[in-house]
Design a protein around this motif. Structure first.
Motif: not given
Length: 91
Positions: A36, A46, A76
């Motif tokens: 992260t 992420k 993400d």
């Protein structure tokens, strides 16, 4: 345990090639190698595991190029292998 090749491919080393390294505020690598990053005080990124790390960084750079300066939130890339990324704006 990660191989030497994986250990040498840290996010900073890969990002240096894209000149975005100086904007990483903090990085965390969990014991299971989930990565992260906190980038430019605006994004939590992420990356997931170290698989396809160079690809994920290139994908991240293309996403960052498309976001406006006023946007912030979570990017993400944990499913980048399936050509999927999500952006969740900050509340």
């Amino acid at each position: 345990m990660a191989s030497a090749a994986v250990q040498n491919k840290t996010p900073r080393k890969v990002l240096k090639k894209s000149t975005r390294d100086s904007l990483i505020a903090y990085s965390f690598i969990a014991p299971n190698f989930d990565i992260t990053l906190w980038y430019d005080d605006r994004y939590e990124i992420k990356l997931g595991g170290t698989d396809e790390l160079a690809y994920k960084i290139r994908y991240l750079c293309s996403i960052l190029d498309q976001l406006s300066e006023y946007q912030a939130g979570t990017i993400d890339l944990t499913q980048a292998a399936q050509k999927k990324a999500t952006f969740q704006p900050a509340a």
